[in-house]
Design a protein around this motif. Structure first.
Motif, PDB file in Angstrom:
ATOM      1  N   ARG A  82    -104.467  17.768  86.969  1.00 40.40           N
ATOM      2  CA  ARG A  82    -103.576  18.905  87.138  1.00 40.40           C
ATOM      3  C   ARG A  82    -103.472  19.264  88.616  1.00 40.40           C
ATOM      4  N   MET A  84    -102.401  22.823  90.571  1.00 43.97           N
ATOM      5  CA  MET A  84    -102.097  24.230  90.369  1.00 43.97           C
ATOM      6  C   MET A  84    -101.668  24.857  91.683  1.00 43.97           C
ATOM      7  N   ASP A  88     -99.123  29.688  89.639  1.00 44.92           N
ATOM      8  CA  ASP A  88     -99.226  28.909  88.409  1.00 44.92           C
ATOM      9  C   ASP A  88    -100.121  29.661  87.419  1.00 44.92           C
ATOM     10  N   PRO A  89     -99.753  29.735  86.133  1.00 44.28           N
ATOM     11  CA  PRO A  89    -100.610  30.416  85.151  1.00 44.28           C
ATOM     12  C   PRO A  89    -102.018  29.845  85.066  1.00 44.28           C
ATOM     13  N   LEU A  90    -102.189  28.567  85.457  1.00 39.98           N
ATOM     14  CA  LEU A  90    -103.509  27.942  85.408  1.00 39.98           C
ATOM     15  C   LEU A  90    -104.322  28.175  86.672  1.00 39.98           C
ATOM     16  N   TYR A  91    -103.717  28.767  87.713  1.00 37.27           N
ATOM     17  CA  TYR A  91    -104.437  28.986  88.973  1.00 37.27           C
ATOM     18  C   TYR A  91    -105.539  30.027  88.736  1.00 37.27           C
ATOM     19  N   PRO A  92    -106.774  29.768  89.217  1.00 32.40           N
ATOM     20  CA  PRO A  92    -107.877  30.712  88.970  1.00 32.40           C
ATOM     21  C   PRO A  92    -107.603  32.077  89.605  1.00 32.40           C
ATOM     22  N   SER A 113    -109.294  21.524  78.274  1.00 29.94           N
ATOM     23  CA  SER A 113    -109.927  22.540  79.126  1.00 29.94           C
ATOM     24  C   SER A 113    -108.912  23.310  79.957  1.00 29.94           C
ATOM     25  N   TRP A 114    -107.690  22.776  80.093  1.00 28.81           N
ATOM     26  CA  TRP A 114    -106.710  23.409  80.983  1.00 28.81           C
ATOM     27  C   TRP A 114    -106.020  24.569  80.274  1.00 28.81           C
ATOM     28  N   HIS A 115    -106.677  25.703  80.380  1.00 27.99           N
ATOM     29  CA  HIS A 115    -106.191  26.922  79.744  1.00 27.99           C
ATOM     30  C   HIS A 115    -106.667  28.093  80.603  1.00 27.99           C
ATOM     31  N   PRO A 116    -105.847  29.140  80.764  1.00 27.18           N
ATOM     32  CA  PRO A 116    -106.275  30.286  81.588  1.00 27.18           C
ATOM     33  C   PRO A 116    -107.614  30.882  81.174  1.00 27.18           C
ATOM     34  N   TRP A 119    -110.947  30.329  83.249  1.00 23.14           N
ATOM     35  CA  TRP A 119    -111.332  31.107  84.437  1.00 23.14           C
ATOM     36  C   TRP A 119    -111.857  32.490  84.083  1.00 23.14           C
TER      37      TRP A 119
END
Length: 378
Positions: A82, A84, A88-92, A113-116, A119
């Motif tokens: 990924r 980010m 991006d919604p996935l950005y920590p 694992s790539w889900h908000p 974090w």
């Protein structure tokens, strides 16, 4: 992120003469990179000044090759790779609070694992010496294992020594899902140090690898202190296991404190150089920790599972470890054969046999120079 959007982000992040602070100012003024590069030189100059306009519009001969390589990496990862960007919604979200958050974050990890929610989990950074004592490595491994077993994500830097031991401990936890995050100082198509290639592969399968650097970036010395702001930014605190006074781990601890995070340190023998950094941190206000319960006491919003009662372990010398004469003679400081003979009265050959038995039981470690060190178990 489609290919055109990726090209614009790579173009902005790779522009010579534009650092993170300038890039953030450009984005705050003009919006997304696609909008930035729609402007001509005159418009950019009016808004940003001539120097930034020149830097933005300067030719980047390597950009097409970087774009091709990065796009192929994304596609070949089949969802495990990924990128980010800011927004991006996935950005920590925690990284938006640190100084100069990276424009792009490159990540590798399991597809699911790539889900908000990733974090929002509790996380602790574990750092320390690249050349730890056997006891230091064991402490890092055990603390990471216990934390990960209680659903705390262990964050470290994939370096030799304490970092590697912490990642290994977290990977040993029985909990499913991401238990460890490695923040590296190279592009994700490279592994540094090379001997951690297998560890990096296993983290990519059961954890997360993160980098702010484009693919192909080599291990440049200044990247490692720079990535530490991300490492401690992802965590709610930092635990320093072993560190000399000039250790880079103290930089990470300082960055953590500057971000308003908790700093923890494990004390050690007063004559060990690798205890000096931890003792200095404790004098400066870091919390002294002996067990993971000390950490959970500080983070009362974390829920700790009570540890099982300790069970006495037997050594091959036929008695409890606490009663073994050689282990008792070792005490808490490294000792050589002459010192052990003086303390026990045993002949040297008998001592050598017993020390070898204790080494095989992982109760004693042999150190360079002919000394021995007792390994304490949690």
């Amino acid at each position: 992120m489609d290919r055109e959007e990726l090209r614009d982000w790579l173009r902005l992040s790779s522009a010579q003469g534009i650092g993170p602070s300038s890039a953030h100012r450009i984005l705050a003024t003009l919006g997304l990179p696609s909008e930035v590069f729609r402007q001509d030189h005159r418009a950019l100059t009016q808004v940003l000044g001539a120097d930034l306009a020149d830097a933005l519009l300067a030719p980047q001969p390597s950009l097409p090759e970087l774009l091709d390589r990065t796009w192929q990496w994304l596609e070949s990862g089949m969802g495990t790779c990924r990128i980010m960007s800011l927004g991006d919604p996935l950005y920590p979200p925690a990284l938006l609070e640190i100084p100069d958050p990276p424009l792009l974050l490159y990540g590798m990890g399991p597809v699911d694992s790539w889900h908000p929610a990733l974090w929002r989990r509790h996380a602790l950074a574990i750092v320390g010496s690249r050349n730890p004592t056997p006891q230091g490595s064991r402490n890092a491994h055990q603390f990471a294992l216990e934390l990960a077993s209680q659903d705390v994500v262990v964050v470290s830097g994939l370096a030799l020594g304490i970092d590697g031991a912490a990642h290994e401990g977290a990977l040993c936890a029985a909990r499913p899902g991401v238990n460890t995050i490695a923040v590296v100082g190279t592009g994700l198509d490279r592994v540094y140090p090379a001997r951690h290639r297998d560890l990096a592969r296993r983290i990519a399968q059961r954890g997360i690898l993160l980098s702010e650097y484009p693919l192909g970036t080599p291990p440049l010395p200044h990247h490692f202190p720079q990535r530490n702001r991300i490492l401690c930014g992802l965590a709610e605190g930092t635990l320093v296991v072993e560190a000399a006074l000039q250790s880079g781990s103290l930089i990470t601890a300082r960055l953590s404190a500057e971000q308003g995070k908790e700093v923890f340190a494990i004390p050690g023998p007063i004559h060990s150089p690798l205890s000096k950094g931890c003792h200095a941190l404790i004098r400066q206000g870091a919390k002294l920790v002996e067990t993971t319960q000390d950490i959970f006491e500080e983070f009362r919003h974390w829920s700790a599972v009570p540890a099982p009662p300790a069970v006495a372990q037997k050594a091959d010398c036929g008695v409890d470890r606490s009663d073994c004469p050689v282990l008792a003679a070792l005490g808490h400081e490294p000792s050589n054969l002459d010192q052990l003979q003086a303390r026990t009265g045993w002949p040297i050959p008998d001592l050598q046999v017993r020390l070898m038995e204790l080494e095989l039981l992982a109760l004693v470690a042999r150190l360079p120079g002919g000394s021995f060190e007792r390994i304490h178990r949690a």
